[in-house]
Write an enzyme that holds these catalytic residues in place. Structure first.
Site, PDB file in Angstrom:
ATOM      1  N   LYS A   1       0.814  -1.125   0.008  1.00  0.00           N
ATOM      2  CA  LYS A   1      -0.235   0.134   0.030  1.00  0.00           C
ATOM      3  C   LYS A   1       0.875   1.139  -0.057  1.00  0.00           C
ATOM      4  CE  LYS A   1      -2.038  -1.042   3.865  1.00  0.00           C
ATOM      5  NZ  LYS A   1      -1.045  -2.249   4.435  1.00  0.00           N
TER       6      LYS A   1
ATOM      7  N   ARG B   1      -9.712   0.990   8.833  1.00  0.00           N
ATOM      8  CA  ARG B   1      -9.229  -0.366   8.949  1.00  0.00           C
ATOM      9  C   ARG B   1     -10.318  -1.166   9.886  1.00  0.00           C
ATOM     10  NH1 ARG B   1      -3.497   0.626   9.030  1.00  0.00           N
ATOM     11  NH2 ARG B   1      -2.285  -1.424   9.633  1.00  0.00           N
TER      12      ARG B   1
ATOM     13  N   ARG C   1      12.024  -5.113   5.443  1.00  0.00           N
ATOM     14  CA  ARG C   1      11.695  -3.919   4.900  1.00  0.00           C
ATOM     15  C   ARG C   1      12.814  -2.908   5.862  1.00  0.00           C
ATOM     16  NH1 ARG C   1       5.808  -1.760   5.765  1.00  0.00           N
ATOM     17  NH2 ARG C   1       6.028  -2.776   7.583  1.00  0.00           N
TER      18      ARG C   1
ATOM     19  N   ARG D   1      11.284  -0.646  11.121  1.00  0.00           N
ATOM     20  CA  ARG D   1      10.066  -0.585  12.019  1.00  0.00           C
ATOM     21  C   ARG D   1      10.197  -1.422  13.381  1.00  0.00           C
ATOM     22  NH1 ARG D   1       4.816   0.250   8.293  1.00  0.00           N
ATOM     23  NH2 ARG D   1       4.058  -0.932   9.861  1.00  0.00           N
TER      24      ARG D   1
ATOM     25  N   ARG E   1      -0.514  -8.082  13.667  1.00  0.00           N
ATOM     26  CA  ARG E   1      -1.068  -7.335  12.819  1.00  0.00           C
ATOM     27  C   ARG E   1      -1.953  -8.164  11.688  1.00  0.00           C
ATOM     28  NH1 ARG E   1       4.435  -5.001  11.009  1.00  0.00           N
ATOM     29  NH2 ARG E   1       3.465  -3.895   9.445  1.00  0.00           N
TER      30      ARG E   1
END
Ligand code: AP5
Length: 216
Positions: A14, A89, A128, A163, A174
């Protein structure tokens, strides 16, 4: 003006797609995840309140994120359109977004669902990292910087950020939150005839073209 939601689980791409669409076409990206991380950095009351929730991978309350979006929608100048990344969400957030857009005389045009299988999501998330100066997204296997330690986009040699919630334990929570609280939005927007599905497993450019075909 076109307003678009990018919907998908953590690691679906996203943020990657939203950033490119904004750079190329001038959309304004509204990422509640980025807004919350910014609040954490500034050590605001809000930041302190949400830090623990985010690190665990749980959802922040509807009230907080709806408040953040409301502020942006009513204050940000924009003639092209908004890309909602990571918002809504929950069903309550989706209802609130519809009402907020109504109140400023706008509407939602498309909801693009990026679908990717869980195994791939884990690989993407665990590798990431981002440039701490310009925020460019990297991945240690699929997209490392061309010259190690130097950002391809801004040339910064400052540190890269990983992160806090990009670890296997938080990711499980998550994903659970996505399937439990967010995936009902697929049905919600399908009924409103806004939902468009895109396979999130192609190259970044292929996915970008597919999104462009939807919004043109
Ligand atoms: P948020 O920041 O929204 O995170 P997320 O939804 O978990 O999504 P990610 O940012 O992890 O993934 P992405 O889909 O953007 O993928 P990306 O493009 O980075 O939310 C974080 C937390 O904030 C939540 O857990 C919650 O606590 C809180 N929060 C936020 N919004 C909230 C809300 N509305 N309500 C309540 N709480 C909220 O890509 C991932 C990796 O894959 C990158 O390394 C990238 O380079 C790579 N990649 C991307 N596309 C491709 C491709 N096509 N091919 C190969 N690699 C790719």
């Amino acid at each position: 003006m076109k307003n678009l939601i990018l919907l998908g689980p953590p690691g679906a791409g996203k943020g990657t797609q939203a950033r490119t669409l904004c750079e190329k076409y001038g959309f304004v990206q509204l990422s509640t995840g980025d807004m919350l991380r910014e609040a954490k950095k500034d050590e605001t009351d809000l930041g302190r309140k949400v830090a623990g929730i985010m690190a665990k991978g749980e959802l922040v309350t509807d009230e907080i994120v709806i408040g953040l979006i409301e502020k942006k929608l009513t204050n940000d100048e924009n003639e092209i359109g908004f890309i909602f990344d990571g918002f809504p969400r929950t069903l309550a957030q989706a209802d609130a977004l519809g009402n907020l857009l109504d109140s400023i005389g706008q509407s939602l045009d498309h909801v693009v669902e990026l679908y990717v299988d869980d195994e791939k999501l884990v690989q993407r998330i665990i590798g990431r990292f981002t440039c701490s100066s310009c925020g460019e997204l990297y991945h240690k296997i699929t997209k490392p910087p061309e010259n190690a330690g130097i950002c391809d986009v801004c040339g910064s040699k400052d540190k890269f950020n990983f992160r806090q919630d990009d670890n296997e334990d938080s990711l499980k929570i998550r994903l659970l939150a996505y399937y439990r609280d967010t995936s009902p939005l697929i049905g919600y927007y399908h009924v409103l005839n806004k939902l468009r599905k895109i396979n999130g497993l192609g190259s970044v450019d292929e996915i970008q073209n597919n999104i462009r075909n939807i919004i043109k």
